[in-house]
Design an enzyme around this catalytic site. Structure first.
Site, PDB file in Angstrom:
ATOM      1  N   GLY A   1     -26.981  86.875  33.197  1.00  0.00           N
ATOM      2  CA  GLY A   1     -26.882  85.642  32.410  1.00  0.00           C
ATOM      3  C   GLY A   1     -25.452  85.267  32.086  1.00  0.00           C
ATOM      4  O   GLY A   1     -24.521  85.744  32.721  1.00  0.00           O
TER       5      GLY A   1
ATOM      6  N   HIS B   1     -22.236  82.501  39.799  1.00  0.00           N
ATOM      7  CA  HIS B   1     -23.686  82.757  39.861  1.00  0.00           C
ATOM      8  C   HIS B   1     -24.402  81.613  40.573  1.00  0.00           C
ATOM      9  O   HIS B   1     -25.292  81.824  41.394  1.00  0.00           O
ATOM     10  CB  HIS B   1     -24.278  82.853  38.448  1.00  0.00           C
TER      11      HIS B   1
ATOM     12  N   MET C   1     -14.200  84.233  38.410  1.00  0.00           N
ATOM     13  CA  MET C   1     -15.160  83.850  37.366  1.00  0.00           C
ATOM     14  C   MET C   1     -15.979  85.060  36.952  1.00  0.00           C
ATOM     15  O   MET C   1     -16.376  85.869  37.790  1.00  0.00           O
ATOM     16  CB  MET C   1     -16.074  82.752  37.874  1.00  0.00           C
TER      17      MET C   1
ATOM     18  N   GLN D   1     -20.149  79.191  37.652  1.00  0.00           N
ATOM     19  CA  GLN D   1     -20.261  78.648  39.008  1.00  0.00           C
ATOM     20  C   GLN D   1     -20.417  79.745  40.068  1.00  0.00           C
ATOM     21  O   GLN D   1     -21.052  79.515  41.098  1.00  0.00           O
ATOM     22  CB  GLN D   1     -19.047  77.753  39.299  1.00  0.00           C
TER      23      GLN D   1
ATOM     24  N   GLY E   1     -22.733  89.208  44.742  1.00  0.00           N
ATOM     25  CA  GLY E   1     -21.364  88.714  44.887  1.00  0.00           C
ATOM     26  C   GLY E   1     -20.392  89.815  45.295  1.00  0.00           C
ATOM     27  O   GLY E   1     -20.496  90.958  44.848  1.00  0.00           O
ATOM     28  N   GLU E   2     -19.417  89.429  46.117  1.00  0.00           N
ATOM     29  CA  GLU E   2     -18.361  90.379  46.490  1.00  0.00           C
ATOM     30  C   GLU E   2     -17.432  90.664  45.315  1.00  0.00           C
ATOM     31  O   GLU E   2     -16.609  91.571  45.375  1.00  0.00           O
ATOM     32  CB  GLU E   2     -17.558  89.813  47.676  1.00  0.00           C
TER      33      GLU E   2
HETATM   34  P1  AMP Z   1     -23.568  89.582  36.694  1.00  0.00           P
HETATM   35  O1  AMP Z   1     -24.308  88.564  35.911  1.00  0.00           O
HETATM   36  O2  AMP Z   1     -22.149  89.751  36.280  1.00  0.00           O
HETATM   37  O3  AMP Z   1     -24.318  90.894  36.796  1.00  0.00           O
HETATM   38  O4  AMP Z   1     -23.493  89.025  38.184  1.00  0.00           O
HETATM   39  C1  AMP Z   1     -24.637  88.679  38.885  1.00  0.00           C
HETATM   40  C2  AMP Z   1     -24.269  88.454  40.332  1.00  0.00           C
HETATM   41  O5  AMP Z   1     -23.322  87.413  40.434  1.00  0.00           O
HETATM   42  C3  AMP Z   1     -23.628  89.700  40.974  1.00  0.00           C
HETATM   43  O6  AMP Z   1     -24.098  89.847  42.293  1.00  0.00           O
HETATM   44  C4  AMP Z   1     -22.167  89.357  40.932  1.00  0.00           C
HETATM   45  O7  AMP Z   1     -21.396  90.011  41.925  1.00  0.00           O
HETATM   46  C5  AMP Z   1     -22.201  87.862  41.165  1.00  0.00           C
HETATM   47  N1  AMP Z   1     -20.973  87.254  40.659  1.00  0.00           N
HETATM   48  C6  AMP Z   1     -20.403  87.427  39.445  1.00  0.00           C
HETATM   49  N2  AMP Z   1     -19.242  86.747  39.356  1.00  0.00           N
HETATM   50  C7  AMP Z   1     -19.063  86.127  40.557  1.00  0.00           C
HETATM   51  C8  AMP Z   1     -18.055  85.276  41.107  1.00  0.00           C
HETATM   52  N3  AMP Z   1     -16.969  84.947  40.410  1.00  0.00           N
HETATM   53  N4  AMP Z   1     -18.217  84.824  42.376  1.00  0.00           N
HETATM   54  C9  AMP Z   1     -19.313  85.171  43.100  1.00  0.00           C
HETATM   55  N5  AMP Z   1     -20.305  85.969  42.644  1.00  0.00           N
HETATM   56  C10 AMP Z   1     -20.184  86.446  41.388  1.00  0.00           C
END
Ligand code: AMP
Length: 282
Positions: free
Chosen positions: A31, A37, A186, A35, A149-150
């Site tokens: 959550g 996500h 981000m 952008q 995400g990478e």
């Molecule tokens: P999180 O909510 O931080 O657990 O992220 C959920 C998914 O979004 C994970 O696969 C992250 O790697 C991806 N993600 C987080 N930040 C970014 C970003 N800036 N660009 C691309 N993917 C992202």
């Protein structure tokens, strides 16, 4: 847009929507959407007939109680953002109990050593928590494709390893990093930074870009030393680690090998807020 708090109801809806030709895309998140996500969601919507996003701050992957407590929770705003991608996305926003059924503990995994480096080293138990929740979410959603995400490159490799070792019938799709105009990757945690800190944190990406350039002619050790010195100059920053490692097994680069793809990884505290970033050195 449908929002589910209970896994059985989500499953019923997915089963009702499924056809012999349909495919299910899944975007797991914690959550506080941005952008980055949404770019994962857009890819899933473009590639699948059904897309599910989960919003769940998973307690077992936090090794720091304060970090868990302060993790931003913005469900209403998240739902508005999801709607801008598509009204047909299924949202799964469960309680801890719906996922853990009264037993909020991690399963223990071996990821062939991937789990001992970097994030695993500095956040003990983190990847057992990630593996546990991803496995549970995959069992519930049963996706054909799952988007990661990478930005969290080590996590991406760990999830691929989980799928391979446990023979899970899901394709893992890697998605590029979304950045602010100043290069800052981000992250939901950026919401906790002041405007001034956000501006300053652009240095992290600029340093990674410079490291990439240097890696063309210098050794990994020389680049690491330079990065460490650069970050020391920033008095509100505290470098936790900088590492140049092989993309496939995440082993530290001691001597460059021509047939390996390397990547730089960094974790920095900006006023107690922990930020990570990574860049391909290819
Ligand atoms: P999180 O909510 O931080 O657990 O992220 C959920 C998914 O979004 C994970 O696969 C992250 O790697 C991806 N993600 C987080 N930040 C970014 C970003 N800036 N660009 C691309 N993917 C992202």
């Amino acid at each position: 847009m449908l929002v589910f708090n209970k896994k059985e109801l989500l499953r019923d809806e997915i089963e009702a929507l499924k056809t012999p030709k349909s495919s299910v895309g899944f975007v797991p998140t914690m959550g506080a959407l941005h952008q980055g996500h949404l770019s994962l969601l857009e890819k899933s919507v473009a590639e699948n007939s059904i897309t599910v996003i989960s919003i769940f701050v998973n307690p077992t992957q936090f090794n720091n109680a304060e970090d868990l407590k302060k993790y931003p929770k913005t469900l209403e705003a998240d739902l508005e953002k999801i709607k801008t991608v598509s009204e047909n996305i299924l949202v799964y926003a469960p309680t801890v109990d719906d996922i853990y059924e009264g037993n909020t503990v991690s399963e223990h995994f071996s990821f062939d050593g991937l789990e001992h480096k970097m994030e695993g080293k500095f956040r003990p138990g983190h990847f057992d928590g990630v593996g546990t929740v991803v496995k549970k979410l995959f069992e519930i959603v049963q996706p054909n494709h799952a988007y990661f995400g990478e930005k969290d490159f080590q996590q991406l490799q760990i999830v691929k390893k989980l799928v391979q070792k446990q023979n899970l019938p899901v394709n893992i799709v890697a998605c590029p990093i979304y950045r602010e105009a100043n290069g800052l990757a981000m992250s939901s945690r950026n919401q906790r930074l002041s405007e001034e800190e956000k501006n300053k944190a652009g240095i992290i990406y600029k340093t990674l870009m410079q490291a990439k350039k240097m890696f063309g002619t210098k050794s990994a050790q020389e680049v690491s030393k330079w990065v460490t010195n650069q970050l020391k100059k920033q008095n509100t920053f505290e470098l936790e680690y900088f590492e140049i490692a092989s993309e496939d097994n995440l082993k530290t680069c001691k001597r460059k090998s021509k047939n390996k793809n390397y990547r730089a990884f960094i974790a920095v505290f900006v006023n107690k807020i922990r930020l990570i970033d990574t860049i391909s050195l290819k």
